[in-house]
Design an enzyme around this catalytic site. Structure first.
Site, PDB file in Angstrom:
ATOM      1  CG  ASP A  90     -56.657  46.600   1.739  1.00 19.78           C
ATOM      2  OD1 ASP A  90     -56.449  47.821   2.364  1.00 19.78           O
ATOM      3  OD2 ASP A  90     -56.586  46.548   0.557  1.00 19.78           O
TER       4      ASP A  90
ATOM      5  CD  GLU B 210     -53.702  51.803   0.219  1.00 19.53           C
ATOM      6  OE1 GLU B 210     -52.869  52.689  -0.500  1.00 19.53           O
ATOM      7  OE2 GLU B 210     -53.203  50.727   0.197  1.00 19.53           O
TER       8      GLU B 210
END
Ligand code: BES
Ligand code: MN
Length: 453
Positions: free
Chosen positions: A77, A141
């Site tokens: 991400d 994250e």
């Protein structure tokens, strides 16, 4: 540059995997599937694992019980790309300029992850690996890794390993090998400040009613004293001073104050007195306002006394500071400093504990040798200011500290417009992966305990 590996990185960066924005949910899935196909293509057994949020990508070599197992963690991400108008080339239309690949996620964390995958792929093409490898690549994250803890607990047996390697930290100087042995923790909150039941005419009521924007500004200002220290009672209780060798390592780091000022684009640095900038970033806690708003934002003036205001604050934590305790102390502080006639409502956000490990442990030394072999000089040892919230869960659940082998350039502009990753670091990352797996596979690199901090 005609290198298929670079084309692959461009393909990876082209996928707008923004975890924070729900409109990008399909892209998150596309990105996870892209990784899945890539990991399978180099001969790994791979699958996607659903979570309550974005899927986790898991891949591994067959487990040979005679070999050590290395878990490589990263995230697919990326941070939101806004403000878009400040990008020279669009965030998800990667472009190479002056030896750097520009695009959102290039250096946080797609370039590094792909380098590790390609390193394993190259090694597998030559024969069996010196270690068993597990890739754990998550999609949350940048939003706090909230679902990964449960995932680690559920899959503890399958994820059992002897070492954990991560490349998601920054080099002390361009192309300078760096082992980060500590990262700060984080705790975030949003404070909603309200007063009158509706927006008021500032002439009719001004002078008689507390202004929520002024109150918010006062609360923000109350966070620091004039020495730059945080004024929340009890805030420093669990903070320790650095050991002598750490102050020496900070002083000897190739990254120095003038570099930080240049990278940040400021004429001078600021912060808590009594510590160098390197120390303030790595070993001291902070309180930063990340957002502040309320009232009229449009063109011209509007004489209004707004009904509400808000601010967002994040604390970076060190040593034994615990996110929950810090948020409780901060809430008490705001309540104590709340002006009369003002209400506050606090919404806590994500948190992560600080992390540190001993860089003189056998694994630390193996990581340092791999860095030296790859870059031709001994690595700098740094404490870093950023956070990877899952690190302490790795320690608690899988039983190992993470080896943080930096590949991002100090000028990478992570989280900002024009993020980039030097192609040289990408190629070095592939070599670093191979050197690391060889080093950890060699006798002597046995699991280690975390540093007592
Ligand atoms: N790669 C960073 C962490 C990092 C940055 C480590 C700089 C060392 C130096 C990571 O992707 C990141 O940005 N983490 C967030 C975590 C947060 C959103 C919970 C951070 O540090 O703000
Ligand atoms: Mn990041």
């Amino acid at each position: 540059m005609n290198d298929p590996r670079i084309d692959e990185l461009m393909e990876f960066v082209r996928i707008p995997s923004v975890s924070a924005q729900s409109a990008h949910e399909p892209d998150m899935r596309t990105c996870a599937e892209w990784l899945l196909a890539k990991l399978r293509s180099i001969g790994l057994e791979a699958r996607l694992e659903p979570t309550a949020g974005h899927p986790v990508v898991l891949a591994k070599t067959p487990r040979d019980p005679a070999k050590q197992t290395v878990l490589i963690y990263g995230h697919y991400d990326v941070q939101p790309p806004e403000p878009l108008e400040l990008w020279t080339s669009p965030p998800f239309a990667p472009e190479i300029r002056d030896g750097r690949l520009y695009g959102r996620g290039a250096s946080d964390n797609k370039g590094q992850i792909l380098a590790h995958i390609l390193g394993v792929g190259e090694a597998l093409a030559e024969g069996p690996l010196p270690v068993n490898v597990i890739f754990l690549i998550e999609g949350e994250e940048e939003i706090g890794s909230n679902n990964l803890t449960t995932f680690l607990e559920k899959n503890r047996a399958e994820l059992a390993c002897d070492a954990i390697a991560i490349s998601d930290t920054g080099m002390a100087a361009e192309g300078y090998p760096t082992l980060s042995y500590a990262l700060r923790g984080i705790a975030t909150m949003e404070v909603k400040v309200s007063g009158p039941s509706h927006d008021l005419h500032s002439g009719i009521y001004g002078g008689a009613v507390a202004n929520p924007l002024t109150a918010a500004a006062r609360l923000i200002a109350s966070l620091h004293d004039s020495d730059g220290r945080i004024a929340i009672e009890g805030f420093y209780d669990d903070v320790k001073e650095m050991a002598d060798w750490e102050r020496t390592a900070a002083a000897e780091s190739p990254l120095q104050e003038r570099d930080i000022a240049r990278q940040a684009g400021v004429s001078e640095l600021a912060g808590e007195s009594g510590y160098s900038a390197m120390e303030r970033i790595g070993a001291r806690p902070t309180a930063e306002i990340n957002g502040f708003g309320g009232g009229y934002q449009g063109e011209g003036s509007k004489t209004v006394l707004p009904a509400e205001a808000f601010f967002k604050v994040s604390f970076r934590l060190v040593h034994n500071q615990k996110p929950d305790r810090i948020l409780a102390l901060a809430a008490r502080h705001f309540e104590k400093n709340r002006p009369p006639g003002i209400r506050i409502e606090i919404v806590n956000g994500h948190g992560g504990e600080p992390f540190a490990f001993d860089p003189t442990s056998a694994q630390g030394l193996a990581a340092r040798r791999a860095l030296e072999e790859t870059f031709g000089r001994p690595p700098a040892l740094t404490r870093e200011g950023g956070s990877i919230p899952i690190l302490t869960d790795f320690q608690k659940i899988l039983g190992h500290p993470a080896l943080l082998l930096a590949l991002a350039s100090p000028d990478c502009r992570a989280h900002a417009p024009n993020e980039s990753f030097p192609i040289a670091n990408f190629l070095a990352g592939i070599r670093l992966n191979r050197a690391l797996l060889r080093g950890l596979g060699a006798a002597g690199a046995r699991p280690e305990k975390p540093m007592k901090s």
